[in-house]
Design a protein around this motif. Structure first.
Motif, mmCIF file in Angstrom:
data_model
loop_
_atom_site.group_PDB
_atom_site.id
_atom_site.type_symbol
_atom_site.label_atom_id
_atom_site.label_comp_id
_atom_site.label_asym_id
_atom_site.label_seq_id
_atom_site.Cartn_x
_atom_site.Cartn_y
_atom_site.Cartn_z
ATOM 1 N N CYS A 12 44.388 28.773 33.716
ATOM 2 C CA CYS A 12 44.242 27.968 32.507
ATOM 3 C C CYS A 12 45.054 28.583 31.367
ATOM 4 O O CYS A 12 45.030 29.801 31.165
ATOM 5 C CB CYS A 12 42.765 27.875 32.118
ATOM 6 N N VAL A 13 45.743 27.741 30.618
ATOM 7 C CA VAL A 13 46.584 28.227 29.515
ATOM 8 C C VAL A 13 45.897 28.043 28.158
ATOM 9 O O VAL A 13 46.491 28.246 27.114
ATOM 10 C CB VAL A 13 47.968 27.534 29.535
ATOM 11 N N HIS A 14 44.634 27.640 28.176
ATOM 12 C CA HIS A 14 43.812 27.529 26.969
ATOM 13 C C HIS A 14 44.521 26.739 25.866
ATOM 14 O O HIS A 14 44.723 27.232 24.741
ATOM 15 C CB HIS A 14 43.332 28.921 26.530
ATOM 16 N N CYS A 15 44.862 25.518 26.241
ATOM 17 C CA CYS A 15 45.571 24.612 25.340
ATOM 18 C C CYS A 15 44.870 24.505 23.980
ATOM 19 O O CYS A 15 43.643 24.339 23.914
ATOM 20 C CB CYS A 15 45.622 23.211 25.941
ATOM 21 N N ALA A 63 43.604 20.397 23.980
ATOM 22 C CA ALA A 63 43.245 20.438 25.403
ATOM 23 C C ALA A 63 42.840 19.055 25.926
ATOM 24 O O ALA A 63 41.803 18.525 25.517
ATOM 25 C CB ALA A 63 42.104 21.419 25.614
ATOM 26 N N CYS A 89 41.622 18.311 28.783
ATOM 27 C CA CYS A 89 40.361 18.386 29.532
ATOM 28 C C CYS A 89 39.172 18.196 28.599
ATOM 29 O O CYS A 89 38.178 17.571 28.963
ATOM 30 C CB CYS A 89 40.264 19.721 30.264
ATOM 31 N N VAL A 140 39.004 27.773 25.944
ATOM 32 C CA VAL A 140 38.546 26.527 26.561
ATOM 33 C C VAL A 140 37.640 26.900 27.733
ATOM 34 O O VAL A 140 38.001 27.736 28.572
ATOM 35 C CB VAL A 140 39.736 25.671 27.034
ATOM 36 N N CYS A 196 44.162 17.608 33.448
ATOM 37 C CA CYS A 196 44.809 18.908 33.223
ATOM 38 C C CYS A 196 46.217 18.913 33.820
ATOM 39 O O CYS A 196 46.382 18.843 35.033
ATOM 40 C CB CYS A 196 43.989 20.032 33.842
ATOM 41 N N ARG A 213 42.098 23.556 37.446
ATOM 42 C CA ARG A 213 40.656 23.343 37.549
ATOM 43 C C ARG A 213 40.255 23.046 38.992
ATOM 44 O O ARG A 213 41.037 22.510 39.758
ATOM 45 C CB ARG A 213 40.234 22.172 36.659
#
Ligand code: SF4
Ligand code: SF4
Ligand code: SF4
Length: 221
Positions: free
Chosen positions: A92-95, A98, A100, A117, A134, A139
């Motif tokens: 996960c790039v922790h948008c 986001a 998601c 996130v 995503c 995920r």
């Protein structure tokens, strides 16, 4: 910034230069930002040992058959003395924006005050909208809890204890740097100032926070 589910499903790879310090903004999930936690993955340092993904599994009790972090090997590239491999990190790039979080109908997908996130497992009804939304394909459905899961920057384990993420501490070559983008004195900001980096799929407007120092050989994809 609100982006439609369809927009993300259509997204492809893209790379771009980055600002050194990002502005802590997000979409409808906005909370007052205390920190903006992020990672740098240095492809020039990674040797593909996978100590990071093993440490992640142990620290976060990740079941066999799924993974929060994959090290992807490309190669061999080159010939003779120049023969080498490239390694990339998928997690996960922790948008900051986001998708998601935007599509989750129950509020199970969250972005917290530190810019992490996460998934609140007991709110997840297993609809898998977030998996479809995503663009980074990180995920999965946890086979034990049946809730969707992914990297949470060790939010529920090591961060709670004031420790760095397991993958950061386990790496024998210090290929992963963790820290707060809002702190100009943090190691991660110093690294981003000193090194050229890129992020995956920035054209989608997700504002990903996994920065990558490109491999010294071959091409950035
Ligand atoms: S990489 Fe995927 S799971 Fe992670 S915040 Fe972005 S959209 Fe959500
Ligand atoms: S930050 Fe934590 S949860 Fe995320 S990949 Fe690293 S060890 Fe796993
Ligand atoms: S532990 Fe470090 S060197 Fe080993 S695969 Fe992970 S990032 Fe690469």
């Amino acid at each position: 910034m609100k982006l439609s589910r369809r927009h993300f499903l259509a997204g492809g790879a893209a790379c771009a230069a980055i600002p050194v310090v990002t502005i802590a903004t997000t979409g409808s999930e906005a909370e007052p930002q205390k920190e903006n936690l992020a990672l740098v993955f240095d492809q020039t340092k990674c040797i593909g040992c996978e100590a990071c993904s093993e440490a992640c599994r142990e620290a976060n009790n990740v079941p066999e058959g799924v993974s929060r972090l994959n090290i992807v090997r490309e190669g061999p590239l080159g010939e003779g003395d120049d023969k080498h491999y490239r390694f990339d990190r998928q997690s996960c790039v922790h948008c900051e924006t986001a998708p998601c979080v935007s599509v989750c109908p129950t509020g199970a997908c969250i972005r917290d005050e530190k810019g992490v996130v996460d998934v609140v497992a007991n709110k997840c009804v297993g609809c898998q909208y977030c998996i479809a939304a995503c663009p980074y394909r990180v995920r999965y459905v946890d086979p034990v809890t049946k809730a969707v899961d992914k990297c949470d920057l060790c939010r529920k384990t090591r961060l709670k204890e004031g420790r760095a993420p397991a993958c950061v501490e386990a790496c024998p070559t210090k290929a992963v740097v963790f820290g707060d983008l809002n702190d100009p004195n943090s190691e991660i900001v110093q690294v981003l100032r000193a090194k050229q980096t890129y992020r995956d799929k920035v054209a989608l407007g997700t504002k990903p926070k996994l920065y990558k120092v490109p491999h010294g050989k071959g091409k950035v994809i």
